[in-house]
Design a protein around this motif. Structure first.
Motif, mmCIF file in Angstrom:
data_model
loop_
_atom_site.group_PDB
_atom_site.id
_atom_site.type_symbol
_atom_site.label_atom_id
_atom_site.label_comp_id
_atom_site.label_asym_id
_atom_site.label_seq_id
_atom_site.Cartn_x
_atom_site.Cartn_y
_atom_site.Cartn_z
ATOM 1 N N HIS A 120 0.855 -1.180 0.000
ATOM 2 C CA HIS A 120 0.000 0.000 0.000
ATOM 3 C C HIS A 120 0.894 1.234 0.000
ATOM 4 C CE1 HIS A 120 -3.830 2.035 0.388
ATOM 5 N NE2 HIS A 120 -3.254 2.869 1.242
ATOM 6 N N ALA A 121 0.607 2.167 -0.894
ATOM 7 C CA ALA A 121 1.391 3.394 -1.030
ATOM 8 C C ALA A 121 0.448 4.583 -0.999
ATOM 9 C CB ALA A 121 2.189 3.386 -2.324
ATOM 10 N N LYS A 122 0.892 5.645 -0.330
ATOM 11 C CA LYS A 122 0.034 6.827 -0.178
ATOM 12 C C LYS A 122 0.887 8.077 -0.212
ATOM 13 C CE LYS A 122 -3.360 8.849 3.033
ATOM 14 N NZ LYS A 122 -4.060 8.632 4.341
ATOM 15 N N GLY A 123 0.467 9.069 -1.018
ATOM 16 C CA GLY A 123 1.193 10.330 -1.067
ATOM 17 C C GLY A 123 1.137 10.945 -2.441
ATOM 18 N N THR A 124 2.145 11.726 -2.769
ATOM 19 C CA THR A 124 2.167 12.433 -4.051
ATOM 20 C C THR A 124 3.522 12.289 -4.733
ATOM 21 O OG1 THR A 124 2.852 14.506 -2.977
ATOM 22 C CG2 THR A 124 0.484 14.162 -3.304
ATOM 23 N N ILE A 125 3.491 12.210 -6.055
ATOM 24 C CA ILE A 125 4.661 12.374 -6.909
ATOM 25 C C ILE A 125 4.282 13.453 -7.905
ATOM 26 C CG2 ILE A 125 6.206 11.320 -8.604
ATOM 27 C CD1 ILE A 125 5.839 8.658 -7.221
ATOM 28 N N GLY A 126 4.947 14.603 -7.802
ATOM 29 C CA GLY A 126 4.533 15.757 -8.579
ATOM 30 C C GLY A 126 3.157 16.215 -8.117
ATOM 31 N N SER A 127 2.234 16.376 -9.051
ATOM 32 C CA SER A 127 0.872 16.785 -8.707
ATOM 33 C C SER A 127 -0.087 15.614 -8.606
ATOM 34 C CB SER A 127 0.347 17.768 -9.771
ATOM 35 O OG SER A 127 0.350 17.157 -11.056
ATOM 36 N N THR A 128 0.456 14.390 -8.745
ATOM 37 C CA THR A 128 -0.387 13.190 -8.731
ATOM 38 C C THR A 128 -0.492 12.626 -7.319
ATOM 39 O OG1 THR A 128 0.275 12.645 -10.987
ATOM 40 C CG2 THR A 128 -0.738 10.882 -9.681
ATOM 41 N N TYR A 129 -1.716 12.531 -6.822
ATOM 42 C CA TYR A 129 -1.966 11.939 -5.508
ATOM 43 C C TYR A 129 -2.415 10.492 -5.694
ATOM 44 C CZ TYR A 129 -4.191 10.870 -1.043
ATOM 45 O OH TYR A 129 -4.550 10.273 0.136
ATOM 46 N N PHE A 130 -1.943 9.601 -4.823
ATOM 47 C CA PHE A 130 -2.358 8.192 -4.904
ATOM 48 C C PHE A 130 -2.527 7.636 -3.496
ATOM 49 C CE2 PHE A 130 2.196 8.664 -5.489
ATOM 50 C CZ PHE A 130 2.739 7.830 -4.530
ATOM 51 N N ASP A 131 -3.385 6.679 -3.385
ATOM 52 C CA ASP A 131 -3.661 5.975 -2.130
ATOM 53 C C ASP A 131 -4.174 4.592 -2.520
ATOM 54 O OD1 ASP A 131 -4.364 5.038 0.340
ATOM 55 O OD2 ASP A 131 -5.736 6.673 0.853
#
Length: 263
Positions: A120-131
Protein backbone atom coordinates in the motif's frame (compact mmCIF):
# COMPACT_ATOMS: atom_id res chain seq x y z
CA UNK A 1 33.58 6.60 6.81
CA UNK A 2 37.25 7.54 7.30
CA UNK A 3 36.24 10.24 9.80
CA UNK A 4 34.14 7.71 11.72
CA UNK A 5 37.01 5.20 11.74
CA UNK A 6 39.41 7.87 13.02
CA UNK A 7 36.92 8.83 15.75
CA UNK A 8 36.59 5.18 16.77
CA UNK A 9 40.37 4.77 16.86
CA UNK A 10 40.75 7.89 19.00
CA UNK A 11 38.05 6.63 21.37
CA UNK A 12 39.77 3.27 21.77
CA UNK A 13 43.16 4.94 22.30
CA UNK A 14 41.67 7.25 24.93
CA UNK A 15 40.05 4.37 26.80
CA UNK A 16 43.24 2.34 26.63
CA UNK A 17 45.39 5.25 27.81
CA UNK A 18 42.96 6.00 30.63
CA UNK A 19 43.14 2.38 31.70
CA UNK A 20 46.89 2.68 32.17
CA UNK A 21 46.78 5.45 34.76
CA UNK A 22 47.24 4.79 38.43
CA UNK A 23 43.50 4.51 39.07
CA UNK A 24 43.20 1.68 36.53
CA UNK A 25 39.50 1.99 35.85
CA UNK A 26 39.78 -0.86 33.36
CA UNK A 27 41.30 -4.23 34.31
CA UNK A 28 41.83 -5.59 30.81
CA UNK A 29 40.27 -5.62 27.38
CA UNK A 30 39.22 -7.94 24.58
CA UNK A 31 38.90 -7.85 20.80
CA UNK A 32 36.39 -9.79 18.69
CA UNK A 33 35.70 -10.33 15.00
CA UNK A 34 33.00 -12.41 13.35
CA UNK A 35 29.94 -12.61 11.12
CA UNK A 36 26.15 -12.52 11.32
CA UNK A 37 22.85 -13.23 9.63
CA UNK A 38 19.71 -11.12 10.11
CA UNK A 39 15.91 -11.07 9.94
CA UNK A 40 13.83 -7.86 9.91
CA UNK A 41 10.30 -6.86 10.78
CA UNK A 42 8.13 -5.05 8.23
CA UNK A 43 8.81 -1.33 7.87
CA UNK A 44 6.81 1.73 6.91
CA UNK A 45 9.07 3.92 4.74
CA UNK A 46 8.49 7.62 4.07
CA UNK A 47 10.24 9.29 1.11
CA UNK A 48 10.55 13.09 0.94
CA UNK A 49 12.68 14.13 -2.01
CA UNK A 50 12.97 16.16 -5.21
CA UNK A 51 14.13 14.09 -8.20
CA UNK A 52 14.67 15.69 -11.61
CA UNK A 53 12.69 18.70 -10.42
CA UNK A 54 9.70 16.61 -9.34
CA UNK A 55 8.64 16.59 -5.69
CA UNK A 56 8.15 13.17 -4.08
CA UNK A 57 6.34 12.86 -0.75
CA UNK A 58 4.88 9.41 -0.21
CA UNK A 59 4.88 6.43 2.13
CA UNK A 60 4.95 2.70 1.51
CA UNK A 61 3.53 0.51 4.27
CA UNK A 62 4.70 -2.80 5.72
CA UNK A 63 7.62 -3.26 3.34
CA UNK A 64 9.42 -6.60 3.66
CA UNK A 65 13.22 -6.63 3.60
CA UNK A 66 15.97 -9.23 3.80
CA UNK A 67 19.67 -9.36 4.57
CA UNK A 68 22.52 -10.52 2.30
CA UNK A 69 24.96 -12.25 4.60
CA UNK A 70 27.40 -13.33 1.84
CA UNK A 71 28.80 -15.96 4.20
CA UNK A 72 29.99 -18.05 1.25
CA UNK A 73 32.65 -15.34 0.69
CA UNK A 74 34.46 -16.66 3.79
CA UNK A 75 35.58 -19.71 1.77
CA UNK A 76 35.39 -18.27 -1.77
CA UNK A 77 37.30 -15.05 -1.07
CA UNK A 78 38.77 -15.29 2.45
CA UNK A 79 41.12 -12.32 1.94
CA UNK A 80 38.14 -9.95 1.62
CA UNK A 81 37.05 -10.33 5.22
CA UNK A 82 34.58 -7.43 5.08
CA UNK A 83 32.40 -8.80 2.25
CA UNK A 84 30.12 -10.85 4.53
CA UNK A 85 27.98 -9.16 7.17
CA UNK A 86 30.65 -8.75 9.83
CA UNK A 87 30.82 -7.79 13.50
CA UNK A 88 33.51 -6.50 15.78
CA UNK A 89 33.61 -5.80 19.50
CA UNK A 90 36.19 -3.89 21.56
CA UNK A 91 35.59 -4.42 25.25
CA UNK A 92 37.12 -3.05 28.45
CA UNK A 93 36.80 -5.11 31.65
CA UNK A 94 35.64 -3.22 34.72
CA UNK A 95 36.83 -5.68 37.37
CA UNK A 96 39.57 -8.23 38.02
CA UNK A 97 37.14 -11.13 37.61
CA UNK A 98 36.51 -9.99 34.01
CA UNK A 99 32.78 -10.58 34.36
CA UNK A 100 31.74 -6.94 33.84
CA UNK A 101 32.69 -4.82 30.84
CA UNK A 102 31.92 -1.82 28.68
CA UNK A 103 31.97 -2.66 24.99
CA UNK A 104 32.07 -0.90 21.62
CA UNK A 105 29.66 -3.09 19.65
CA UNK A 106 29.43 -2.83 15.84
CA UNK A 107 27.23 -4.81 13.46
CA UNK A 108 27.59 -4.48 9.70
CA UNK A 109 24.26 -5.79 8.41
CA UNK A 110 22.71 -5.35 4.98
CA UNK A 111 19.06 -4.29 4.62
CA UNK A 112 17.39 -4.80 1.24
CA UNK A 113 13.72 -4.14 0.48
CA UNK A 114 12.35 -6.80 -1.88
CA UNK A 115 11.64 -5.43 -5.35
CA UNK A 116 8.17 -5.56 -6.94
CA UNK A 117 6.30 -6.08 -3.68
CA UNK A 118 2.59 -5.39 -3.70
CA UNK A 119 2.41 -2.68 -1.05
CA UNK A 120 0.00 0.00 0.00
CA UNK A 121 1.39 3.39 -1.03
CA UNK A 122 0.03 6.83 -0.18
CA UNK A 123 1.19 10.33 -1.07
CA UNK A 124 2.17 12.43 -4.05
CA UNK A 125 4.66 12.37 -6.91
CA UNK A 126 4.53 15.76 -8.58
CA UNK A 127 0.87 16.79 -8.71
CA UNK A 128 -0.39 13.19 -8.73
CA UNK A 129 -1.97 11.94 -5.51
CA UNK A 130 -2.36 8.19 -4.90
CA UNK A 131 -3.66 5.97 -2.13
CA UNK A 132 -3.64 2.42 -3.39
CA UNK A 133 -1.91 -0.95 -3.47
CA UNK A 134 0.88 -0.93 -6.00
CA UNK A 135 4.06 -2.76 -7.00
CA UNK A 136 6.88 -0.36 -7.87
CA UNK A 137 9.26 -1.57 -10.57
CA UNK A 138 13.00 -1.70 -9.81
CA UNK A 139 13.55 1.46 -11.87
CA UNK A 140 10.76 3.31 -10.03
CA UNK A 141 11.82 2.44 -6.49
CA UNK A 142 14.64 0.44 -4.96
CA UNK A 143 15.81 0.91 -1.39
CA UNK A 144 18.62 -0.72 0.52
CA UNK A 145 21.37 -0.15 3.07
CA UNK A 146 23.83 -2.52 1.38
CA UNK A 147 27.15 -1.17 2.47
CA UNK A 148 25.67 -1.53 5.85
CA UNK A 149 22.67 -0.71 7.95
CA UNK A 150 25.55 -0.30 10.43
CA UNK A 151 24.60 -0.42 14.11
CA UNK A 152 27.15 1.24 16.43
CA UNK A 153 26.39 0.67 20.14
CA UNK A 154 27.99 1.12 23.53
CA UNK A 155 27.06 -1.93 25.58
CA UNK A 156 27.23 -3.01 29.17
CA UNK A 157 28.34 -6.65 29.35
CA UNK A 158 27.80 -9.17 32.16
CA UNK A 159 29.42 -12.59 32.12
CA UNK A 160 28.87 -15.71 34.29
CA UNK A 161 31.27 -18.67 34.60
CA UNK A 162 29.49 -21.95 33.80
CA UNK A 163 32.53 -24.21 33.91
CA UNK A 164 36.15 -23.51 34.83
CA UNK A 165 39.53 -25.20 34.56
CA UNK A 166 41.34 -24.25 37.70
CA UNK A 167 41.68 -20.47 37.78
CA UNK A 168 40.40 -19.75 34.27
CA UNK A 169 36.96 -20.17 32.72
CA UNK A 170 36.16 -22.71 30.02
CA UNK A 171 32.51 -21.88 29.35
CA UNK A 172 30.65 -18.72 30.26
CA UNK A 173 27.18 -17.32 29.69
CA UNK A 174 26.75 -13.63 29.00
CA UNK A 175 24.33 -10.85 28.12
CA UNK A 176 24.86 -7.41 26.64
CA UNK A 177 22.62 -4.38 26.27
CA UNK A 178 23.10 -0.86 25.00
CA UNK A 179 22.26 1.90 22.58
CA UNK A 180 23.96 3.85 19.85
CA UNK A 181 23.79 5.42 16.41
CA UNK A 182 23.10 4.25 12.85
CA UNK A 183 25.60 5.09 10.11
CA UNK A 184 24.22 3.51 6.94
CA UNK A 185 25.33 3.81 3.34
CA UNK A 186 21.98 3.97 1.59
CA UNK A 187 21.58 2.92 -2.06
CA UNK A 188 18.28 4.26 -3.40
CA UNK A 189 16.59 4.46 -6.79
CA UNK A 190 13.66 6.86 -7.14
CA UNK A 191 11.83 7.55 -10.41
CA UNK A 192 14.74 6.27 -12.47
CA UNK A 193 17.50 8.10 -10.56
CA UNK A 194 19.90 5.94 -8.57
CA UNK A 195 22.30 7.26 -5.93
CA UNK A 196 24.68 5.13 -3.87
CA UNK A 197 25.02 7.60 -1.02
CA UNK A 198 27.87 8.33 1.37
CA UNK A 199 28.06 7.09 4.96
CA UNK A 200 25.81 9.25 7.10
CA UNK A 201 24.61 9.40 10.72
CA UNK A 202 20.94 8.66 10.14
CA UNK A 203 19.33 7.72 13.46
CA UNK A 204 19.62 5.63 16.60
CA UNK A 205 19.41 2.02 17.70
CA UNK A 206 18.99 -0.05 20.84
CA UNK A 207 19.80 -3.71 21.24
CA UNK A 208 20.39 -6.63 23.59
CA UNK A 209 22.08 -9.96 23.04
CA UNK A 210 22.76 -13.12 24.98
CA UNK A 211 24.84 -16.23 24.45
CA UNK A 212 27.96 -18.07 25.53
CA UNK A 213 31.73 -18.12 25.24
CA UNK A 214 34.05 -21.12 24.93
CA UNK A 215 37.63 -20.38 26.00
CA UNK A 216 39.61 -22.82 23.85
CA UNK A 217 42.88 -21.23 24.96
CA UNK A 218 44.15 -19.14 27.83
CA UNK A 219 43.28 -15.93 25.97
CA UNK A 220 41.34 -17.07 22.90
CA UNK A 221 37.60 -17.69 22.86
CA UNK A 222 34.68 -18.32 20.55
CA UNK A 223 31.42 -16.47 21.21
CA UNK A 224 27.95 -17.21 19.89
CA UNK A 225 25.04 -14.88 20.61
CA UNK A 226 21.53 -14.05 19.52
CA UNK A 227 20.66 -10.37 19.36
CA UNK A 228 17.45 -8.40 19.02
CA UNK A 229 16.96 -4.67 18.71
CA UNK A 230 15.26 -1.67 17.18
CA UNK A 231 16.66 0.67 14.53
CA UNK A 232 15.10 4.05 13.72
CA UNK A 233 16.41 5.81 10.61
CA UNK A 234 15.14 9.36 11.06
CA UNK A 235 17.06 10.94 8.15
CA UNK A 236 18.60 8.45 5.74
CA UNK A 237 19.81 10.00 2.49
CA UNK A 238 17.55 9.85 -0.57
CA UNK A 239 18.20 10.09 -4.32
CA UNK A 240 18.07 13.89 -4.43
CA UNK A 241 18.39 16.42 -1.64
CA UNK A 242 15.67 14.85 0.51
CA UNK A 243 15.48 12.25 3.23
CA UNK A 244 13.98 8.84 3.94
CA UNK A 245 12.78 7.75 7.36
CA UNK A 246 11.73 4.31 8.54
CA UNK A 247 12.29 1.91 11.42
CA UNK A 248 12.28 -1.82 12.04
CA UNK A 249 13.01 -4.48 14.60
CA UNK A 250 15.62 -7.11 13.91
CA UNK A 251 16.86 -10.51 15.08
CA UNK A 252 20.47 -11.46 14.54
CA UNK A 253 22.65 -14.54 15.02
CA UNK A 254 26.34 -13.75 15.57
CA UNK A 255 29.50 -15.85 15.75
CA UNK A 256 32.87 -14.29 16.66
CA UNK A 257 36.39 -15.22 17.70
CA UNK A 258 37.93 -13.18 20.50
CA UNK A 259 41.18 -12.48 22.32
CA UNK A 260 41.64 -11.30 25.91
CA UNK A 261 44.32 -8.71 26.80
CA UNK A 262 45.40 -8.23 30.39
CA UNK A 263 46.75 -4.90 31.64
Amino acid sequence: MKKISVLLLLTVNFLYAFSQNKNKLFKGMYLQWGYNTEWYTKSTIHFRDVVNGVKHDFTIYKAVAHDRNDLDAITKNPVEISIPQYNYRIGFYLNNEHNKAIEINYDHAKYIVYNNQLLHAKGTIGSTYFDKDTAFSKSDLQFEHTNGANFYQINYVRQYVLKSNGSRPLFTGLWKAGAGILIPKTDVTLSGKRVDNKFHIAGYCIGAEGGARWYFGKKWFLEGTAKTGFANYTNALAAGSGRVNHNFGYFELIGTVGYDIKF
